[in-house]
Design a protein around this motif. Structure first.
Motif, PDB file in Angstrom:
ATOM      1  N   SER A 110      -2.393  10.471   3.297  1.00 53.86           N
ATOM      2  CA  SER A 110      -3.053   9.169   3.362  1.00 53.86           C
ATOM      3  C   SER A 110      -4.302   9.245   4.228  1.00 53.86           C
ATOM      4  CB  SER A 110      -2.082   8.113   3.923  1.00 53.86           C
ATOM      5  OG  SER A 110      -0.917   8.035   3.141  1.00 53.86           O
ATOM      6  N   GLU A 159      -7.552   8.774   4.115  1.00 57.16           N
ATOM      7  CA  GLU A 159      -8.535   7.712   4.320  1.00 57.16           C
ATOM      8  C   GLU A 159      -7.996   6.608   5.225  1.00 57.16           C
ATOM      9  OE1 GLU A 159     -11.744   7.863   3.281  1.00 57.16           O
ATOM     10  OE2 GLU A 159     -11.149   9.895   2.720  1.00 57.16           O
ATOM     11  N   HIS A 193       0.488  -0.210   2.563  1.00 59.28           N
ATOM     12  CA  HIS A 193      -0.717  -0.003   1.768  1.00 59.28           C
ATOM     13  C   HIS A 193      -0.433   0.923   0.590  1.00 59.28           C
ATOM     14  CE1 HIS A 193      -5.220  -0.161   1.609  1.00 59.28           C
ATOM     15  NE2 HIS A 193      -5.018   0.919   0.877  1.00 59.28           N
ATOM     16  N   ARG A 194       0.285   2.001   0.867  1.00 60.63           N
ATOM     17  CA  ARG A 194       0.587   2.981  -0.177  1.00 60.63           C
ATOM     18  C   ARG A 194       1.507   2.389  -1.252  1.00 60.63           C
ATOM     19  NH1 ARG A 194      -1.850   7.827  -1.031  1.00 60.63           N
ATOM     20  NH2 ARG A 194      -0.010   9.136  -0.906  1.00 60.63           N
ATOM     21  N   GLU A 206      -0.701   0.263  -3.448  1.00 62.42           N
ATOM     22  CA  GLU A 206      -1.521   1.127  -4.304  1.00 62.42           C
ATOM     23  C   GLU A 206      -0.721   1.641  -5.491  1.00 62.42           C
ATOM     24  OE1 GLU A 206      -4.719   3.290  -1.249  1.00 62.42           O
ATOM     25  OE2 GLU A 206      -2.983   4.392  -1.981  1.00 62.42           O
ATOM     26  N   ALA A 236      -8.128   5.157  -9.474  1.00 64.73           N
ATOM     27  CA  ALA A 236      -8.983   4.352  -8.598  1.00 64.73           C
ATOM     28  C   ALA A 236      -8.170   3.496  -7.635  1.00 64.73           C
ATOM     29  CB  ALA A 236      -9.906   3.478  -9.434  1.00 64.73           C
ATOM     30  N   ALA A 237      -6.925   3.168  -8.024  1.00 69.81           N
ATOM     31  CA  ALA A 237      -6.067   2.359  -7.156  1.00 69.81           C
ATOM     32  C   ALA A 237      -5.615   3.135  -5.930  1.00 69.81           C
ATOM     33  CB  ALA A 237      -4.842   1.865  -7.938  1.00 69.81           C
ATOM     34  N   GLN A 263      -6.645   4.527  -3.200  1.00 67.21           N
ATOM     35  CA  GLN A 263      -7.804   4.621  -2.317  1.00 67.21           C
ATOM     36  C   GLN A 263      -7.552   5.487  -1.092  1.00 67.21           C
ATOM     37  OE1 GLN A 263      -9.116   0.629  -1.478  1.00 67.21           O
ATOM     38  NE2 GLN A 263      -9.185   0.075  -3.636  1.00 67.21           N
ATOM     39  N   GLN A 310      -6.380   8.315  -1.121  1.00 68.73           N
ATOM     40  CA  GLN A 310      -6.693   9.691  -1.502  1.00 68.73           C
ATOM     41  C   GLN A 310      -7.829   9.709  -2.519  1.00 68.73           C
ATOM     42  OE1 GLN A 310      -2.356  10.660  -2.347  1.00 68.73           O
ATOM     43  NE2 GLN A 310      -3.053  12.635  -1.563  1.00 68.73           N
ATOM     44  N   SER A 311      -8.849   8.942  -2.245  1.00 67.00           N
ATOM     45  CA  SER A 311      -9.964   8.832  -3.179  1.00 67.00           C
ATOM     46  C   SER A 311     -10.641  10.177  -3.433  1.00 67.00           C
ATOM     47  CB  SER A 311     -10.995   7.828  -2.648  1.00 67.00           C
ATOM     48  OG  SER A 311     -11.461   8.212  -1.364  1.00 67.00           O
ATOM     49  N   TYR A 312     -10.510  11.106  -2.495  1.00 65.36           N
ATOM     50  CA  TYR A 312     -11.138  12.416  -2.624  1.00 65.36           C
ATOM     51  C   TYR A 312     -10.553  13.248  -3.766  1.00 65.36           C
ATOM     52  CZ  TYR A 312      -7.024  13.127   0.342  1.00 65.36           C
ATOM     53  OH  TYR A 312      -5.761  13.084   0.871  1.00 65.36           O
ATOM     54  N   GLN A 334      -9.832  11.943  -6.855  1.00 63.90           N
ATOM     55  CA  GLN A 334     -10.098  11.332  -8.158  1.00 63.90           C
ATOM     56  C   GLN A 334     -10.992  12.216  -9.037  1.00 63.90           C
ATOM     57  OE1 GLN A 334     -11.407   7.253  -7.591  1.00 63.90           O
ATOM     58  NE2 GLN A 334      -9.813   6.905  -6.061  1.00 63.90           N
TER      59      GLN A 334
END
Length: 238
Positions: A47, A49, A64-65, A68, A189-190, A192, A194-196, A198
């Protein structure tokens, strides 16, 4: 005709998104039912970010997770359940195996997807494989009359790890996800926290699409996901 049921079990809440969101979307678009189980939220080790936020807490990351993962699962027509077993390390006890076996007995999946049994870069993924394999065997029994509740044996496959060549992963199934790739991107995209990842997994889908084109000669395939069967599939003819 009975709707087909798919169960996807990941070590962490985002694992299903990167590796199987496309096949889940294909499954549900065809009228099937899909359930996603995450043994942990990846709150400690996956997690990145979220941990940049000052004063962050484990419980807030979990919340949060979970949100998501629910959003990502909904994007591909699946339900989501978090077992909250903790990560890095993932150390589920026999009660977790029993819980998953009970879920399998109730849900009676036709196909089960999880991680391979080897991953030199992630301590939790092989653990998830052990849990799922054991729960599945306890669910099916020995396919004879038993003194406990069983369910019919399922197909059993593993999804592609981050570096397949180091995990003993050899794909035996490619699934064309071209027509649901936008849904997979929405699901990614959901995630976030782990946006790195995508871009990496979008590119991986393109690579596997190229491989699927070579196998089939079908030039319409643009994106695909790869899987490896752990047990043979049975057909009436070739």
């Amino acid at each position: 005709m009975e709707a087909r049921r798919m169960l996807v079990v990941g070590a962490h809440s985002a694992d299903f998104v990167w590796r199987a969101a496309g096949v889940i979307a294909k499954h549900t678009a065809a009228g099937g039912e899909a359930r996603v189980v995450a043994l942990s939220y990846g709150e400690r080790g996956e997690s990145g970010e979220l941990w940049k936020v000052p004063g962050q807490t484990v419980e807030n990351v979990k919340r949060h997770r979970h949100a998501e993962a629910e959003q990502a699962a909904a994007a591909v027509g699946a339900s989501f359940e978090g077992f909250d077993c903790g990560d890095y390390p993932l150390n589920p006890g026999e009660d977790v195996v029993d819980r998953l076996a009970e879920l399998m007995r109730d849900f009676k999946p036709h196909v089960v997807l999880t991680h391979p049994d080897k991953d030199p870069f992630n301590p939790d993924h092989p653990v998830a494989n052990v849990v799922v394999s054991k729960a599945r065997l306890l669910t099916a029994g020995a396919v004879v009359e038993a003194g406990f509740r069983t369910a019919p044996p399922s197909e059993y496959l593993v999804f592609e790890p981050h570096q397949p060549e180091l995990c003993g992963f050899v794909p035996s199934v490619f699934v064309d996800i071209t027509d649901v790739f936008e849904q997979k991107k929405t699901a990614m995209a959901a995630m976030q926290a782990q946006s790195y990842l995508q871009q990496y997994y979008a590119e991986r889908a393109e690579h596997r699409g190229n491989h699927a084109r070579k196998v089939t000669g079908n030039k319409e395939i643009r994106q695909a996901e790869a899987f490896q069967r752990l047990i043979p599939n049975v057909v009436g003819a070739l």
